[in-house]
Structures are given as C-alpha cells and as structure tokens.
Design a protein around this motif. Sequence first.
Motif, PDB file in Angstrom:
ATOM      1  N   TRP A 173       0.838  -1.216   0.000  1.00  0.00           N
ATOM      2  CA  TRP A 173       0.000   0.000   0.000  1.00  0.00           C
ATOM      3  C   TRP A 173       0.875   1.269   0.000  1.00  0.00           C
ATOM      4  CZ3 TRP A 173       0.044  -3.777   3.787  1.00  0.00           C
ATOM      5  CH2 TRP A 173      -0.826  -4.843   3.532  1.00  0.00           C
ATOM      6  N   GLY A 174       1.937   1.220  -0.792  1.00  0.00           N
ATOM      7  CA  GLY A 174       2.820   2.390  -0.942  1.00  0.00           C
ATOM      8  C   GLY A 174       3.921   2.474   0.110  1.00  0.00           C
ATOM      9  N   ASN A 175       3.996   1.491   1.005  1.00  0.00           N
ATOM     10  CA  ASN A 175       4.957   1.579   2.121  1.00  0.00           C
ATOM     11  C   ASN A 175       6.174   0.673   1.974  1.00  0.00           C
ATOM     12  OD1 ASN A 175       3.405   3.334   4.028  1.00  0.00           O
ATOM     13  ND2 ASN A 175       1.910   1.689   3.758  1.00  0.00           N
ATOM     14  N   ILE A 176       6.279  -0.037   0.852  1.00  0.00           N
ATOM     15  CA  ILE A 176       7.253  -1.127   0.785  1.00  0.00           C
ATOM     16  C   ILE A 176       8.705  -0.655   1.003  1.00  0.00           C
ATOM     17  CG2 ILE A 176       7.565  -1.094  -1.755  1.00  0.00           C
ATOM     18  CD1 ILE A 176       7.220  -4.249   0.432  1.00  0.00           C
ATOM     19  N   TYR A 177       9.014   0.567   0.625  1.00  0.00           N
ATOM     20  CA  TYR A 177      10.409   1.039   0.729  1.00  0.00           C
ATOM     21  C   TYR A 177      10.680   1.779   2.056  1.00  0.00           C
ATOM     22  CZ  TYR A 177       8.205   5.472  -0.243  1.00  0.00           C
ATOM     23  OH  TYR A 177       7.391   6.566  -0.156  1.00  0.00           O
ATOM     24  N   LYS A 178       9.635   1.948   2.885  1.00  0.00           N
ATOM     25  CA  LYS A 178       9.790   2.825   4.052  1.00  0.00           C
ATOM     26  C   LYS A 178      10.397   2.101   5.252  1.00  0.00           C
ATOM     27  CE  LYS A 178       5.883   5.764   2.855  1.00  0.00           C
ATOM     28  NZ  LYS A 178       4.478   6.035   3.162  1.00  0.00           N
ATOM     29  N   GLU A 185       1.740  -2.801  13.571  1.00  0.00           N
ATOM     30  CA  GLU A 185       1.087  -3.869  12.788  1.00  0.00           C
ATOM     31  C   GLU A 185       1.436  -3.731  11.302  1.00  0.00           C
ATOM     32  OE1 GLU A 185      -3.365  -5.536  11.979  1.00  0.00           O
ATOM     33  OE2 GLU A 185      -3.116  -4.188  13.689  1.00  0.00           O
ATOM     34  N   LEU A 186       1.355  -2.487  10.819  1.00  0.00           N
ATOM     35  CA  LEU A 186       1.708  -2.234   9.412  1.00  0.00           C
ATOM     36  C   LEU A 186       3.183  -2.550   9.185  1.00  0.00           C
ATOM     37  CD1 LEU A 186       1.097  -1.156   6.564  1.00  0.00           C
ATOM     38  CD2 LEU A 186       1.549   1.156   7.416  1.00  0.00           C
ATOM     39  N   ASN A 187       4.015  -2.153  10.158  1.00  0.00           N
ATOM     40  CA  ASN A 187       5.451  -2.383  10.035  1.00  0.00           C
ATOM     41  C   ASN A 187       5.766  -3.873   9.872  1.00  0.00           C
ATOM     42  OD1 ASN A 187       8.103  -1.347   9.962  1.00  0.00           O
ATOM     43  ND2 ASN A 187       8.424  -2.078  12.044  1.00  0.00           N
ATOM     44  N   THR A 188       5.071  -4.715  10.638  1.00  0.00           N
ATOM     45  CA  THR A 188       5.296  -6.164  10.553  1.00  0.00           C
ATOM     46  C   THR A 188       4.922  -6.680   9.169  1.00  0.00           C
ATOM     47  OG1 THR A 188       4.609  -6.222  12.850  1.00  0.00           O
ATOM     48  CG2 THR A 188       4.839  -8.332  11.782  1.00  0.00           C
ATOM     49  N   LYS A 189       3.809  -6.159   8.630  1.00  0.00           N
ATOM     50  CA  LYS A 189       3.386  -6.591   7.288  1.00  0.00           C
ATOM     51  C   LYS A 189       4.403  -6.147   6.233  1.00  0.00           C
ATOM     52  CE  LYS A 189      -1.544  -6.365   8.332  1.00  0.00           C
ATOM     53  NZ  LYS A 189      -2.805  -5.670   8.153  1.00  0.00           N
ATOM     54  N   VAL A 190       4.869  -4.906   6.367  1.00  0.00           N
ATOM     55  CA  VAL A 190       5.826  -4.377   5.374  1.00  0.00           C
ATOM     56  C   VAL A 190       7.121  -5.194   5.407  1.00  0.00           C
ATOM     57  CG1 VAL A 190       7.222  -2.374   4.726  1.00  0.00           C
ATOM     58  CG2 VAL A 190       4.835  -2.060   5.386  1.00  0.00           C
ATOM     59  N   ILE A 191       7.583  -5.521   6.617  1.00  0.00           N
ATOM     60  CA  ILE A 191       8.828  -6.308   6.738  1.00  0.00           C
ATOM     61  C   ILE A 191       8.652  -7.675   6.067  1.00  0.00           C
ATOM     62  CG2 ILE A 191      10.302  -7.526   8.418  1.00  0.00           C
ATOM     63  CD1 ILE A 191       9.928  -5.029  10.248  1.00  0.00           C
ATOM     64  N   ALA A 192       7.475  -8.287   6.276  1.00  0.00           N
ATOM     65  CA  ALA A 192       7.222  -9.615   5.673  1.00  0.00           C
ATOM     66  C   ALA A 192       7.159  -9.504   4.146  1.00  0.00           C
ATOM     67  CB  ALA A 192       5.922 -10.193   6.216  1.00  0.00           C
ATOM     68  N   LEU A 193       6.482  -8.476   3.646  1.00  0.00           N
ATOM     69  CA  LEU A 193       6.372  -8.313   2.181  1.00  0.00           C
ATOM     70  C   LEU A 193       7.740  -8.014   1.570  1.00  0.00           C
ATOM     71  CD1 LEU A 193       3.014  -6.324   2.001  1.00  0.00           C
ATOM     72  CD2 LEU A 193       3.433  -8.621   1.108  1.00  0.00           C
ATOM     73  N   ARG A 194       8.568  -7.234   2.308  1.00  0.00           N
ATOM     74  CA  ARG A 194       9.916  -6.945   1.802  1.00  0.00           C
ATOM     75  C   ARG A 194      10.754  -8.226   1.758  1.00  0.00           C
ATOM     76  NH1 ARG A 194      11.921  -2.674   5.424  1.00  0.00           N
ATOM     77  NH2 ARG A 194      10.234  -1.320   4.818  1.00  0.00           N
ATOM     78  N   GLU A 195      10.592  -9.057   2.767  1.00  0.00           N
ATOM     79  CA  GLU A 195      11.336 -10.345   2.756  1.00  0.00           C
ATOM     80  C   GLU A 195      10.889 -11.198   1.565  1.00  0.00           C
ATOM     81  OE1 GLU A 195      11.156 -12.857   6.317  1.00  0.00           O
ATOM     82  OE2 GLU A 195      11.756 -14.585   5.071  1.00  0.00           O
TER      83      GLU A 195
END
Length: 224
Positions: A173-178, A185-195
């Motif tokens: 949702w636009g946060n992948i590089y942040k 909660e969002l941070n955990t999702k972003v870390i998983a998607l980045r992995e």
Amino acid sequence: MIMEKAFSQTSEKISNYAIDTFKPEDSILKEVKDRSAKLNIPLIQVNNMDGLHLELLIRISKAKKIVEVGTLAGYSGICIARGIQNDGILHTIELEQKHADAAKESFQKAGVSHLIKQHVGPGIEMLKSIEKEGPFDAIFIDADKVSYPKYLTWAEDNLKVGGLIIGDNTFAWGNIYKENIEDPELNTKVIALREFNSRLANSSKFRSTILPTGEGLTVAIKVS
Ligand SMILES: C[S@@+](CC[C@H](N)C(=O)[O-])C[C@H]1O[C@@H](n2cnc3c(N)ncnc32)[C@H](O)[C@@H]1O
C-alpha cells in the motif's frame, strides 16, 4: 547519474484509460463485489486490472494445477479459473467460513465450480494438507501478509520447475520502501512483504519481477 523512474507512467488518467480500453470486469465479477458489500465482506479483492492479469498469467503459463491462498468471495478465483484451459484445478484456501460460503456461490454463478476445490482453514495448515496433490504449476498468494515468507517457503518446495508464483499487494500500500513505520502492525506486514520480494529477487531458483500495478504484483517463475 540519471535515475530512471520505473513507474512514471502510472496516473489516474492512465489507469482509467486501461480500464476503459481492456474492460477487465464483467457483470459476474461486479455481482461478486455487490453481494460482498451486502454481506459485509470486506471489499479487498484484487483490483479489476489485476484480475485480468491473473487470468492472462494463468493462460500464458498454461497452468493446470493451481493454488490460491486467500479466497475471500471468489473474485480472483473466478479470474484464475477463466485462465485455465481445458482441464485443471484451482485449490483455493480461506480462513473464514463466511467468505468461503460467499465464494462457493460466486463460483457457481460464474460456471467455474467444476474447476475449483475449496479448503477452509489456516493457510499454512491447508497448504500442508494438499502437498500430496503436487507439484503445482502456479500459486497465487493473497492472504495474511505476515505469512507471505512462509507461503513462499511452501511454494519453493511444492512448485514444479517452470511454475509461477504471483503475490498481491507487494508494494505494501505504498509503504514497501519505508523504514521506521510508526504503526507496529503495518510495520510487521511491510517487513514480511519486503522479505518475500527480496527472497524472490535474489534467489537463483527464481526469475522474478514486480509488476507496477497499483497494488504491486510480484511474479516469479521457478527456473531450477
Ligand atoms: C485480500 S483477501 C483475498 C482476496 C481474493 N484473493 C480476491 O482477490 O478475490 C484475503 C483473504 O485471506 C483470508 N485470510 C486471512 N488470513 C488467512 C490465513 N491465515 N489463512 C487463510 N486465509 C486467510 C481473509 O479472510 C481474506 O478473505
């Protein structure tokens, strides 16, 4: 050094042009969304162009044995089923019985029930239970984001060489590089998607890309 902007063509007008021209959504898919709204099922299905991309990717790859994690009300399942040529099977996995029931109706209305086997339960457990049906030709991952790395591990082991992995929402949702996202909660999702993205981008077993659709659609083919 000039940095190329990979996705500079994306704008609302371009997006509207694509939808008006390629008309990704017919009355059957629209009805799934209308019925979902009435049933208070969240409207978090793939966007209409990504539905069409799914159908095309399945058609192009000629995948026959396919897995989907995250059925919701069956919108993407219908798109995938429409891409199956001749015979084939889509195993679609969903945690919520209410969503699975809505999907069952969607598949009947779309005339694709004969191509679909529904599984209700947690993604990881259900994937384990279908392993014996493999190896699979394609997997579409669109359930809980924190589990994407686990779903990827399963896919690495259970896809045939030449098999496809498709993952939705991989721009987070636009946060992948942040870095340093405040909402834990969002941070955990972003870390998983980045992995998920990073493992596919760097694995010698896969050739991968991220399609710049609004949501980000990671697509990978198993090469060895
Ligand atoms: C984004 S929606 C799927 C949308 C669907 N692929 C489509 O485009 O029509 C995510 C779905 O995954 C389901 N889900 C969430 N956690 C899950 C889990 N651990 N195992 C299986 N399904 C899960 C949710 O209930 C929800 O229906």
